[in-house]
Design a protein around this motif. Structure first.
Motif, PDB file in Angstrom:
ATOM      1  N   SER B  91       0.562  -1.148  -0.048  1.00  0.00           N
ATOM      2  CA  SER B  91       0.020  -0.068  -0.005  1.00  0.00           C
ATOM      3  C   SER B  91       1.233   1.706   0.036  1.00  0.00           C
ATOM      4  O   SER B  91       2.294   0.982   0.210  1.00  0.00           O
ATOM      5  CB  SER B  91      -1.139  -0.387   1.055  1.00  0.00           C
ATOM      6  OG  SER B  91      -1.783   0.956   0.953  1.00  0.00           O
ATOM      7  N   ALA B  92       0.458   2.313   0.295  1.00  0.00           N
ATOM      8  CA  ALA B  92       0.907   3.480  -0.259  1.00  0.00           C
ATOM      9  C   ALA B  92       0.708   4.135   1.139  1.00  0.00           C
ATOM     10  O   ALA B  92       0.084   4.527   2.158  1.00  0.00           O
ATOM     11  CB  ALA B  92       0.998   4.705  -0.883  1.00  0.00           C
ATOM     12  N   PHE B  93       2.047   4.188   1.999  1.00  0.00           N
ATOM     13  CA  PHE B  93       2.048   4.538   3.189  1.00  0.00           C
ATOM     14  C   PHE B  93       2.546   6.014   3.220  1.00  0.00           C
ATOM     15  O   PHE B  93       3.832   6.170   3.042  1.00  0.00           O
ATOM     16  CB  PHE B  93       2.407   4.144   4.709  1.00  0.00           C
ATOM     17  CG  PHE B  93       1.814   2.630   4.486  1.00  0.00           C
ATOM     18  CD1 PHE B  93       1.214   2.617   5.193  1.00  0.00           C
ATOM     19  CD2 PHE B  93       2.230   2.091   3.793  1.00  0.00           C
ATOM     20  CE1 PHE B  93       0.475   1.258   5.191  1.00  0.00           C
ATOM     21  CE2 PHE B  93       1.587   0.324   3.915  1.00  0.00           C
ATOM     22  CZ  PHE B  93       0.672   0.400   4.941  1.00  0.00           C
ATOM     23  N   PRO B  94       1.267   7.563   3.751  1.00  0.00           N
ATOM     24  CA  PRO B  94       2.149   8.735   3.663  1.00  0.00           C
ATOM     25  C   PRO B  94       3.226   8.529   4.748  1.00  0.00           C
ATOM     26  O   PRO B  94       3.357   8.700   6.102  1.00  0.00           O
ATOM     27  CB  PRO B  94       0.992   9.336   4.003  1.00  0.00           C
ATOM     28  CG  PRO B  94      -0.223   8.589   4.823  1.00  0.00           C
ATOM     29  CD  PRO B  94       0.372   7.292   3.990  1.00  0.00           C
ATOM     30  N   GLY B  95       4.079   9.308   4.570  1.00  0.00           N
ATOM     31  CA  GLY B  95       5.655   9.261   5.006  1.00  0.00           C
ATOM     32  C   GLY B  95       4.872  10.646   6.471  1.00  0.00           C
ATOM     33  O   GLY B  95       5.444   9.652   7.310  1.00  0.00           O
ATOM     34  N   SER B  96       4.616  11.066   6.116  1.00  0.00           N
ATOM     35  CA  SER B  96       4.214  12.011   7.196  1.00  0.00           C
ATOM     36  C   SER B  96       3.182  13.594   6.635  1.00  0.00           C
ATOM     37  O   SER B  96       3.715  13.563   5.095  1.00  0.00           O
ATOM     38  CB  SER B  96       5.726  13.599   8.216  1.00  0.00           C
ATOM     39  OG  SER B  96       6.222  13.720   7.023  1.00  0.00           O
TER      40      SER B  96
END
Ligand code: HEM
Ligand SMILES: [Cu+2]
Ligand SMILES: [Cu+2]
Lengths: 601, 145, 284
Positions: B91-96
């Motif tokens: 999945s894509a996990f937003p960094g911050s």
């Protein structure tokens, strides 16, 4: 800094995980979406609130040490127990469990890189922090904090009787934390349904994760009802609706005309439809913590794994059908239905108890602080559970309802879970979170003071309740023989307070003189102990094959797989009997024990 | 997804039974409404998961119809799956992201408006709108770089 | 563990007596067969109820209270037995199986028979307890035709006791506790309501409490069998002076009751203070 996409490539290698080059310091904390940082923020905030609420409890206890107590005024007393109860219930126990520990641990236990919705997760925390600040702001406004108890019974909570700003702040604070809880619930469920590692079938999830899944569902059932009820209450207070309000609907005889005004019982129905599941939202995560700790320190698998799962589900299911056992004395509820449902909860709870004992049976019990705390939880919850069965019987409840008997009962269950099991979890996972150990000797001092203090505080309250001392009273008359019991209770409360000073010392010591923990200091079973302490960004660089609900144990002890039946042989490759979608337990009879961990890049 | 859907449909069944028995023993509408709501909470996602469970197995709808693509089961639902079977993008996990904080502050100020005065609502709503715009843009760009 | 019953200043000169019938003597005959099996299991304890200690609960002065006391005794004993058994199991396991060596113990996970056993036994126990609860609850909540009726109105922060038929009213507020006078031996119906918020009518010596709520009238019955003066108090938190929302119940003989009524007739609207002063004996 970038969005991190984690590809797993064939051969078990994880592709390169981007290093964080993002903001540092305060900005890093504000912008983080890492479930571990958010979980830790949750934990620090909720434990700080626990200390505040504990301080308020000391105020309550000091006031009650003497009859006609003069330590604080009636008004202050009413604010104190309202804030004590509200902070403990809404801002400490729940957020500590599902915002703090679960947030940190569940993704690790299922082998996920993060929660399913990291930004929503961050939002949950900010809403929770905002709600907490808002509730505490009550101390600063004219008129003081809310003073209608943590249950805010209408019509006392309508503007005629409690017009202050503190009450409005209280309502809005709960709206915020309510949304925060709902978002966390959604996040946990999605994480568990969608981000499990290959081979981590539902029936191989650790019990803690199972319990968090069920808690998530309960949150979705219960919290929207509370939020809706609060919005209606706010409308009654400020927009002139008459949903609960009775103002201006008296007949000429001075009697409230039921047809012309709001319903006090409606609030109670709505509140407890939230409130009782809430009690289990607070209990189930802590049951889960205890269920992680007993097997590890007995060096055995959890006894009756499947029974545990079904017990959790039945507790949760029943807990939504018992709300009116808080309303037995309203004279408006169907007594037998709610009584039977409430009594039945004892059955799955009993199963859990026997499974915990079964886990210890014939084990090699290692008495570390988490284990001691868990045993303290067992004793506390045992007595709380037994008195709970008594309360489920309406004729008995008619007598003890809203006396100190009930106060003692719910502290035995809530304190037993949120404090004993909660801090068992704290001691247990602290090495994983910070990579350093807490001092075990200080931990034991904490435990002993807490354990003794706990019984000294709450046993006298049972007696007081049976002597007819009502709860939420700022003063009581002399000559009833209540004072000595109250003094004992106050002494106990100060012992508890002392024990939590020891905890602070312990944390300070671990900070000042760190003892490195290593990846798996307890020789624990579940996936989170496979990675480093603290885990890297996105949690895992490699994973072991998952062939039972104890992948880390299987990896470390390939020669000691789970034995499914009492006289049965060890299963050749540690397979659990539970197929996921893939069909029965017949496949995969490889002979070489557990597959080795798949190395990292 | 079979266990997931069974779990949710189990919730639906339980609350279905309880709603009916509660209604006919009490005729109390508030509690019945809440129980029916809980039933729906189980039915909706439960059917959704069941649908996908069947779809993965090659049925087009719940029981009937055929698709030409049989996905089988997800690796996390298979007892014998190896870690390698999960290869590919998770999945894509937003960094911050700063927007959750902005949104949260907005919600905080907005609700304070109900206590201290309507003017605060303007501040709250602007923060919330900013955050919504910000988070949308961030997602479209694929995160801040 | 026996607490003094009621107000110690007044109650103790009349020793408590027992109710006219035991718990099982009251069973509706239609049901008695149904519960026979259950009674065999736990009934012995309840039958002996009259001679059991109260286990901390206040000694009841009403026959309804006798009923719930018996139930309490049954639950207490059952609870104590369960507590002792489980307590011993935990204590035994935690002492006996503390670590003796570093060997890994057998990794047993299931024992189906045992698991079924400790599922079924609690279910049976719960059903038995529910049976007794059900019977007792019906007795406690029964509403036979009353001889005397009192309407109790709770308000912030006091009580109004209204004897409608006899046109007698007693009012008291915080620090001027009102006194409710009731006859011994007769069926008394109490109708409860509230003028404002939710309150709780609680007399420990009745072993009973009930909410007083706006818009709702709650009715219950007491058959008093012990003379004396007893403490009563609001138990549902109702605002600032909730702690002081107390009252007294004085149980007198029917003859004294009639005399009392006569001397207080149509005192309904006279000042609170004079009423409470004439009705009350013991001060604060
Ligand atoms: C630190 C030790 C604690 C002490 C000494 C303590 C003491 C008390 C006392 C004496 C009361 C009764 C106040 C009254 O009725 O007048 C009370 C109420 C309450 N406590 Fe605690 N408590 C402690 C911890 C906790 C914990 C851990 C929880 C929950 C997680 C909790 C939840 C509550 C609740 C919900 C109420 C009811 C408030 C109300 O009546 O509205 N307490 N506590
Ligand atoms: Cu409850
Ligand atoms: Cu009150």
């Amino acid at each position: 800094m970038t969005d991190v996409i984690i590809p797993q490539v064939a051969g078990g290698e994880y592709a390169h995980v981007h290093e964080e080059h993002g903001p540092t310091g305060l900005m890093k904390w504000i912008t983080t979406t890492d479930h571990k940082v958010i979980g830790m923020s949750y934990m620090i905030t909720s434990v700080a609130l626990f200390y505040i609420a504990g301080l308020l409890a000391l105020g309550i206890r000091v006031q009650l040490t003497t009859p006609h107590g003069t330590f604080i005024s009636f008004q202050q007393y009413n604010e104190l127990f309202t804030m004590h109860g509200s902070i403990m219930m809404y801002l400490f126990a729940g957020p500590f469990a599902f915002g703090g520990l679960a947030n940190y641990i569940v993704p690790l236990q299922v082998g996920a890189p993060d929660m399913a919705f990291p930004r929503l997760n961050a939002l949950s925390y900010w809403l929770y922090l905002g709600g907490s600040i808002m509730m505490l702001m009550g101390f600063g406004v004219a008129g003081g904090t809310a003073d209608f108890g943590w249950v805010a019974y209408a019509p006392l909570s309508t503007s005629t009787y409690t017009p202050g700003l503190g009450e409005d702040l209280w309502i809005m604070a709960l709206v915020l934390t309510g949304f925060s809880a709902i978002f966390t619930g959604v996040n946990l469920i999605a994480t568990i349904f969608y981000l499990r590692a290959p081979g981590m079938t539902m029936f191989r999830m650790p019990i803690f994760t199972w319990n968090m899944l069920v808690t998530g569902i309960l949150i979705l059932i219960a919290f929207p009802v509370l939020t809706a009820a609060l919005v209606m209450l706010f409308c009654d207070r400020h927009f002139g609706t008459k949903i609960y309000a009775v103002t201006g609907c008296h007949t000429t005889a001075g009697i409230v005309d039921a047809h012309a005004c709001g319903s006090a019982v409606l609030w109670q129905n709505l509140f407890w439809f939230f409130g009782h599941p809430e009690v289990y939202i607070l209990a189930l995560p802590f049951f889960g913590i205890a269920t992680e700790i007993f097997p590890v320190f007995s060096r055995k698998p959890v006894f009756g794994y499947k029974g545990m799962v079904f017990a959790t589900m039945s507790i949760a299911a029943l807990s939504t059908g018992v709300w009116a056992h808080h309303m037995f004395t309203t004279g408006t509820v169907l007594l037998p239905f709610f009584s039977l449902m409430s009594l039945l909860i004892a059955v799955p709870t009993g199963i859990k108890f026997f499974n915990w004992i079964g886990t210890m049976w014939r084990g090699q019990l290692v008495y570390t602080t988490p284990m001691l705390m868990s045993i303290g939880f067992l004793f506390a919850f045992l007595m709380g559970g037994v008195t709970g069965v008594m309360l489920a019987s309406p004729p008995i409840d008619f007598f003890v309802h809203t006396t100190y008997f009930v106060v003692a009962h719910f502290h035995q269950v809530l304190f037993g879970t949120a404090v004993f099991a909660g801090f068992a979890g704290f001691y247990y996972w602290y090495p994983k979170m910070f990579g350093r150990m807490l001092n075990d000797r200080l931990g034991k001092v904490h435990f002993v003071l807490l354990f003794v203090g706990f019984w000294v505080t709450f046993i006298p309250q049972y007696v007081l309740g049976l002597h007819g001392m009502p709860r939420r009273v700022a003063s009581y008359p002399t000559g009833l023989g209540w004072q000595s019991w109250n003094i004992a209770s106050t002494i106990g409360a100060f012992m508890i307070a002392t024990s939590f000073m020891v905890l602070l010392v312990n944390v300070w010591v671990s900070w000042r003189y760190p003892v490195p923990a290593g990846d798996n200091p307890w020789d624990a079973h579940t996936l989170e102990w496979f990675t480093t302490s603290p885990p890297p960004h996105h949690n895992y660089t490699h994973l072991p094959q998952i062939r039972s609900e104890r992948p880390t144990w299987d990896y470390n002890h390939p020669d000691a797989p789970t034995i499914l039946h009492r006289h049965g042989p060890g299963h050749p490759n540690g397979h659990g009997p539970y197929a996921g979608d893939g069909g029965g337990p017949t496949h995969g009879n490889g002979s070489a024990g557990v597959a080795p961990g798949v190395p990292a890049t | 997804m079979k266990v997931e859907s069974a779990f949710l449909l189990g919730i639906a069944t339980f609350f279905g039974v309880i709603s009916i028995s509660y209604w006919f023993t009490s005729y109390e509408d508030g509690g019945t409404m809440m129980l029916v709501g809980a039933t729906a909470l189980g039915v909706l996602p439960g059917c959704y998961y069941y649908f996908w469970h069947r779809r993965f197995r090659g049925s087009k709808y719940f029981f009937w119809g055929k698709t030409d693509r049989v996905v089988g089961t997800r690796p996390e639902d298979r007892d014998d799956a190896r870690i390698e079977d999960g290869a590919g993008v998770i999945s894509a996990f937003p960094g911050s992201s700063v927007w959750p904080f902005v949104f949260g502050s907005g919600a905080f100020v907005f609700l304070l408006a109900f206590v201290f005065g309507v003017w605060l609502a303007a501040v709250g709503i602007s923060l919330i709108v900013t955050a919504l715009v910000g988070v949308t843009a961030e997602s479209r760009r694929g995160g801040r770089h | 563990m026996d607490p003094p019953s009621g107000n110690p200043s007044a109650a103790l000169d009349t020793p408590p007596r027992h109710g006219p019938t035991g718990a099982l003597g009251r069973l509706p005959s239609r049901r008695s067969r149904l519960w026979a099996v259950a009674a065999a299991a736990a009934g012995g304890l309840l039958l002996a109820g009259c001679n059991l200690p109260t286990f901390g609960e206040t000694k009841p002065i009403t026959s309804q209270g006798q009923d719930s006391l018996k139930l309490w005794q049954g639950f207490f004993i059952t609870g104590a037995v369960v507590f002792v058994i489980v307590f011993s199991l935990i204590a035994w396991a935690s002492i006996r199986y503390r670590r003796r060596s570093h060997a890994i113990p057998r990794q047993t996970q299931y024992h189906t028979v045992l698991e079924i056993f400790y599922t079924v036994i609690p279910i049976i126990m719960v059903l038995v307890l529910f049976g007794f609860t059900f019977v007792s609850e019906n007795n406690v909540d029964a509403l036979p035709a009353p001889k005397v009726s009192v309407t109790v109105t709770a308000f912030q922060w006091g009580w109004r006791f209204h004897y409608a038929k006899q046109d007698v009213t007693v009012i008291g507020v915080e620090l001027q506790d009102p006194e409710m006078v009731l006859p011994q031996g007769e069926t008394v119906r109490i109708s409860l309501r509230s003028h404002d918020v939710v309150h709780g009518f609680f007399v420990p010596a009745f072993d009973f409490s009930r909410y007083a709520q706006p818009g709702i009238t709650n009715r219950f019955t007491v058959n008093l069998h012990t003379l004396g003066t007893y403490r009563g108090q609001c138990t549902q938190y109702c605002g600032l002076f909730h702690s002081l929302m107390r009252f007294r119940v004085r149980v007198v003989t029917p003859a004294q009751f009639a005399a009392w009524l006569r001397s207080h007739r149509s005192g309904g609207t006279s000042s609170r203070a004079s009423l409470t002063a004439s009705a009350g004996g013991a001060g604060k």
